[in-house]
Motif scaffolding. Structure first.
Motif, PDB file in Angstrom:
ATOM      1  N   LEU A 195      25.613  57.668  87.402  1.00 59.99           N
ATOM      2  CA  LEU A 195      25.386  56.757  88.526  1.00 59.99           C
ATOM      3  C   LEU A 195      26.228  55.495  88.394  1.00 59.99           C
ATOM      4  O   LEU A 195      26.811  55.005  89.377  1.00 59.99           O
ATOM      5  CB  LEU A 195      23.904  56.398  88.620  1.00 59.99           C
ATOM      6  CG  LEU A 195      22.972  57.506  89.114  1.00 59.99           C
ATOM      7  CD1 LEU A 195      21.517  57.059  89.004  1.00 59.99           C
ATOM      8  CD2 LEU A 195      23.304  57.893  90.557  1.00 59.99           C
ATOM      9  N   LEU A 196      26.309  54.947  87.182  1.00 57.76           N
ATOM     10  CA  LEU A 196      27.103  53.735  86.976  1.00 57.76           C
ATOM     11  C   LEU A 196      28.598  54.019  87.086  1.00 57.76           C
ATOM     12  O   LEU A 196      29.366  53.167  87.555  1.00 57.76           O
ATOM     13  CB  LEU A 196      26.770  53.124  85.616  1.00 57.76           C
ATOM     14  CG  LEU A 196      25.395  52.450  85.537  1.00 57.76           C
ATOM     15  CD1 LEU A 196      25.059  52.061  84.109  1.00 57.76           C
ATOM     16  CD2 LEU A 196      25.359  51.227  86.446  1.00 57.76           C
ATOM     17  N   LEU A 197      29.032  55.202  86.669  1.00 54.23           N
ATOM     18  CA  LEU A 197      30.433  55.580  86.868  1.00 54.23           C
ATOM     19  C   LEU A 197      30.773  55.580  88.360  1.00 54.23           C
ATOM     20  O   LEU A 197      31.817  55.066  88.781  1.00 54.23           O
ATOM     21  CB  LEU A 197      30.697  56.969  86.277  1.00 54.23           C
ATOM     22  CG  LEU A 197      30.827  57.077  84.763  1.00 54.23           C
ATOM     23  CD1 LEU A 197      30.842  58.550  84.336  1.00 54.23           C
ATOM     24  CD2 LEU A 197      32.087  56.380  84.266  1.00 54.23           C
ATOM     25  N   GLY A 198      29.865  56.158  89.163  1.00 51.50           N
ATOM     26  CA  GLY A 198      30.088  56.211  90.601  1.00 51.50           C
ATOM     27  C   GLY A 198      30.087  54.845  91.242  1.00 51.50           C
ATOM     28  O   GLY A 198      30.913  54.542  92.118  1.00 51.50           O
ATOM     29  N   ALA A 199      29.172  53.981  90.821  1.00 55.15           N
ATOM     30  CA  ALA A 199      29.109  52.628  91.375  1.00 55.15           C
ATOM     31  C   ALA A 199      30.365  51.840  91.031  1.00 55.15           C
ATOM     32  O   ALA A 199      30.957  51.152  91.890  1.00 55.15           O
ATOM     33  CB  ALA A 199      27.870  51.910  90.836  1.00 55.15           C
ATOM     34  N   GLY A 200      30.801  51.943  89.793  1.00 51.39           N
ATOM     35  CA  GLY A 200      32.025  51.260  89.386  1.00 51.39           C
ATOM     36  C   GLY A 200      33.231  51.785  90.129  1.00 51.39           C
ATOM     37  O   GLY A 200      34.120  51.028  90.526  1.00 51.39           O
ATOM     38  N   ALA A 201      33.262  53.105  90.346  1.00 49.66           N
ATOM     39  CA  ALA A 201      34.389  53.714  91.057  1.00 49.66           C
ATOM     40  C   ALA A 201      34.477  53.219  92.491  1.00 49.66           C
ATOM     41  O   ALA A 201      35.581  52.988  93.014  1.00 49.66           O
ATOM     42  CB  ALA A 201      34.244  55.231  91.030  1.00 49.66           C
ATOM     43  N   SER A 202      33.356  53.067  93.158  1.00 51.28           N
ATOM     44  CA  SER A 202      33.362  52.558  94.529  1.00 51.28           C
ATOM     45  C   SER A 202      33.973  51.164  94.586  1.00 51.28           C
ATOM     46  O   SER A 202      34.790  50.859  95.459  1.00 51.28           O
ATOM     47  CB  SER A 202      31.931  52.523  95.085  1.00 51.28           C
ATOM     48  OG  SER A 202      31.383  53.824  95.137  1.00 51.28           O
ATOM     49  N   ALA A 203      33.593  50.319  93.638  1.00 47.16           N
ATOM     50  CA  ALA A 203      34.133  48.961  93.590  1.00 47.16           C
ATOM     51  C   ALA A 203      35.631  48.975  93.278  1.00 47.16           C
ATOM     52  O   ALA A 203      36.416  48.239  93.889  1.00 47.16           O
ATOM     53  CB  ALA A 203      33.385  48.134  92.547  1.00 47.16           C
ATOM     54  N   GLY A 204      36.029  49.821  92.331  1.00 45.57           N
ATOM     55  CA  GLY A 204      37.441  49.897  91.969  1.00 45.57           C
ATOM     56  C   GLY A 204      38.305  50.404  93.106  1.00 45.57           C
ATOM     57  O   GLY A 204      39.418  49.919  93.326  1.00 45.57           O
ATOM     58  N   ALA A 205      37.796  51.388  93.863  1.00 39.86           N
ATOM     59  CA  ALA A 205      38.555  51.926  94.991  1.00 39.86           C
ATOM     60  C   ALA A 205      38.702  50.898  96.110  1.00 39.86           C
ATOM     61  O   ALA A 205      39.758  50.773  96.733  1.00 39.86           O
ATOM     62  CB  ALA A 205      37.871  53.189  95.522  1.00 39.86           C
ATOM     63  N   LEU A 206      37.642  50.151  96.363  1.00 41.49           N
ATOM     64  CA  LEU A 206      37.710  49.085  97.371  1.00 41.49           C
ATOM     65  C   LEU A 206      38.748  48.039  96.977  1.00 41.49           C
ATOM     66  O   LEU A 206      39.518  47.555  97.812  1.00 41.49           O
ATOM     67  CB  LEU A 206      36.341  48.428  97.542  1.00 41.49           C
ATOM     68  CG  LEU A 206      35.311  49.223  98.352  1.00 41.49           C
ATOM     69  CD1 LEU A 206      33.931  48.574  98.238  1.00 41.49           C
ATOM     70  CD2 LEU A 206      35.735  49.310  99.823  1.00 41.49           C
ATOM     71  N   ALA A 207      38.782  47.693  95.700  1.00 45.18           N
ATOM     72  CA  ALA A 207      39.770  46.727  95.223  1.00 45.18           C
ATOM     73  C   ALA A 207      41.186  47.271  95.367  1.00 45.18           C
ATOM     74  O   ALA A 207      42.109  46.541  95.758  1.00 45.18           O
ATOM     75  CB  ALA A 207      39.485  46.373  93.757  1.00 45.18           C
ATOM     76  N   ALA A 208      41.384  48.563  95.082  1.00 46.94           N
ATOM     77  CA  ALA A 208      42.714  49.164  95.172  1.00 46.94           C
ATOM     78  C   ALA A 208      43.231  49.204  96.605  1.00 46.94           C
ATOM     79  O   ALA A 208      44.442  49.139  96.840  1.00 46.94           O
ATOM     80  CB  ALA A 208      42.688  50.572  94.584  1.00 46.94           C
ATOM     81  N   ARG A 209      42.321  49.327  97.573  1.00 42.70           N
ATOM     82  CA  ARG A 209      42.739  49.353  98.976  1.00 42.70           C
ATOM     83  C   ARG A 209      43.395  48.060  99.405  1.00 42.70           C
ATOM     84  O   ARG A 209      44.228  48.043 100.316  1.00 42.70           O
ATOM     85  CB  ARG A 209      41.544  49.640  99.880  1.00 42.70           C
ATOM     86  CG  ARG A 209      41.153  51.103  99.954  1.00 42.70           C
ATOM     87  CD  ARG A 209      39.957  51.330 100.853  1.00 42.70           C
ATOM     88  NE  ARG A 209      40.130  50.746 102.186  1.00 42.70           N
ATOM     89  CZ  ARG A 209      39.238  50.848 103.164  1.00 42.70           C
ATOM     90  NH1 ARG A 209      38.124  51.512 102.946  1.00 42.70           N
ATOM     91  NH2 ARG A 209      39.453  50.294 104.325  1.00 42.70           N
ATOM     92  N   HIS A 210      43.048  46.954  98.772  1.00 42.75           N
ATOM     93  CA  HIS A 210      43.527  45.649  99.222  1.00 42.75           C
ATOM     94  C   HIS A 210      44.385  44.919  98.181  1.00 42.75           C
ATOM     95  O   HIS A 210      44.935  43.863  98.488  1.00 42.75           O
ATOM     96  CB  HIS A 210      42.328  44.773  99.596  1.00 42.75           C
ATOM     97  CG  HIS A 210      41.460  45.387 100.659  1.00 42.75           C
ATOM     98  ND1 HIS A 210      41.844  45.487 101.966  1.00 42.75           N
ATOM     99  CD2 HIS A 210      40.231  45.966 100.585  1.00 42.75           C
ATOM    100  CE1 HIS A 210      40.891  46.078 102.680  1.00 42.75           C
ATOM    101  NE2 HIS A 210      39.907  46.387 101.856  1.00 42.75           N
ATOM    102  N   ALA A 211      44.496  45.483  96.980  1.00 43.56           N
ATOM    103  CA  ALA A 211      45.279  44.823  95.938  1.00 43.56           C
ATOM    104  C   ALA A 211      46.773  44.971  96.203  1.00 43.56           C
ATOM    105  O   ALA A 211      47.211  45.940  96.849  1.00 43.56           O
ATOM    106  CB  ALA A 211      44.934  45.426  94.573  1.00 43.56           C
ATOM    107  N   PRO A 212      47.609  44.035  95.748  1.00 40.19           N
ATOM    108  CA  PRO A 212      49.065  44.183  95.864  1.00 40.19           C
ATOM    109  C   PRO A 212      49.527  45.464  95.177  1.00 40.19           C
ATOM    110  O   PRO A 212      49.063  45.798  94.080  1.00 40.19           O
ATOM    111  CB  PRO A 212      49.603  42.944  95.136  1.00 40.19           C
ATOM    112  CG  PRO A 212      48.482  41.957  95.175  1.00 40.19           C
ATOM    113  CD  PRO A 212      47.225  42.772  95.094  1.00 40.19           C
ATOM    114  N   ALA A 213      50.439  46.188  95.828  1.00 38.59           N
ATOM    115  CA  ALA A 213      50.891  47.478  95.289  1.00 38.59           C
ATOM    116  C   ALA A 213      51.512  47.323  93.904  1.00 38.59           C
ATOM    117  O   ALA A 213      51.298  48.158  93.018  1.00 38.59           O
ATOM    118  CB  ALA A 213      51.894  48.110  96.253  1.00 38.59           C
ATOM    119  N   GLY A 214      52.275  46.264  93.715  1.00 32.76           N
ATOM    120  CA  GLY A 214      52.917  46.064  92.418  1.00 32.76           C
ATOM    121  C   GLY A 214      51.923  45.884  91.297  1.00 32.76           C
ATOM    122  O   GLY A 214      52.148  46.332  90.162  1.00 32.76           O
TER     123      GLY A 214
END
Length: 265
Positions: free
Chosen positions: A82-101
């Motif tokens: 469950l914690l892996l999934g919760a962390g993954a959701s947050a990480g994916a949201l961050a990747a959508r908006h983070a600078p590509a570099g």
């Protein structure tokens, strides 16, 4: 020619899924960056998202065909998943908006640091004496590592294998068991991450390129990679090759080093 190349890389992804627990991330990200280079800097974000979708299919299939006695090691691991999934959701949201570099160089830095850690710190290439003396009683992964592992893995598009395999190895598991267990753990990360990435483009700047996307995912690249990977997973899970544990560990490190070099070039 590009489709044939992706299909060939898919075959390799199938091998790494079974032998090393890499559901696609560390192999998929560099090749999708190459295939979608027309997107410019945004190619790494599309590669991260496409990697998550590929890992869902590869890790799910590999988990289904893994012997139940091996999966039994994760019994009682619900909080970790469950914690892996919760962390993954947050990480994916961050990747959508983070600078590509940032994503690209964070990927390279993480792989390089992992290789250095595996080479220098005891417990992976040189298992501790107590782990070797008691292979039947390995320690479980603590649930507390789930959120940070899930967040970093989803942000970089690497699944969880590069964090969980070394951790399980140092906890006393053989490479065979550690890499097999990496697939259900990767699935717990990749599933919510893929859902986030499919949900929107995240403001791509290279959308005029001739690349059809669903959210941030390149379905053409994902399809070709899976077409190559899934049959290989089915065959190797039924007839797994016998690899000496030490050679298995060294090959794992060598593959990570090769991926880091591919991303730098």
């Amino acid at each position: 020619m590009e489709f044939v190349t992706l299909l060939g890389i898919g075959l390799l992804t199938g091998v790494t899924t079974v032998l090393f627990g890499f559901g696609g991330g560390f192999v998929t990200v560099p090749v999708v960056v190459w295939a979608d280079s027309a997107l410019g800097a945004d190619a790494i974000r599309v590669a991260t998202a496409t990697s998550a979708l590929v890992m869902v299919a590869n890790a799910a299939f590999a988990t289904v065909v893994t012997p139940r006695r091996v999966l039994g090691v994760l019994r009682g691991g619900g909080p970790l998943l469950l914690l892996l999934g919760a962390g993954a959701s947050a990480g994916a949201l961050a990747a959508r908006h983070a600078p590509a570099g940032l994503i690209r160089w964070a990927f390279v830095a993480y792989v390089v640091l992992t290789v250095v850690d595996l080479l220098l710190r005891p417990g992976f290439l040189r298992p501790r004496a107590q782990a070797a003396a008691a292979p039947g009683a390995p320690r479980p992964l603590p649930a507390a590592v789930g959120a940070p592992v899930g967040a970093v893995a989803a942000f970089l598009g690497v699944g969880g294998s590069v964090m969980t395999v070394p951790a399980m190895r140092r906890a006393g598991h053989t490479m065979h068991v550690a890499t097999a267990l990496a697939n259900p753990l990767t699935l717990a990360i990749a599933l919510p991450a893929a859902a986030v990435f499919l949900g929107g483009s995240g403001g791509l700047v290279g959308t005029e390129a001739d690349v059809t996307l669903v959210g941030l995912v390149d379905p053409r690249a994902a399809g070709a990679l899976l077409l190559g990977a899934l049959p290989v997973i089915a065959v190797l899970r039924r007839r797994p090759p016998s690899i000496p544990d030490r050679l298995h560990a060294w090959t794992y490190v060598g593959l990570l080093a090769a991926v880091a070099l591919a991303m730098v070039r």
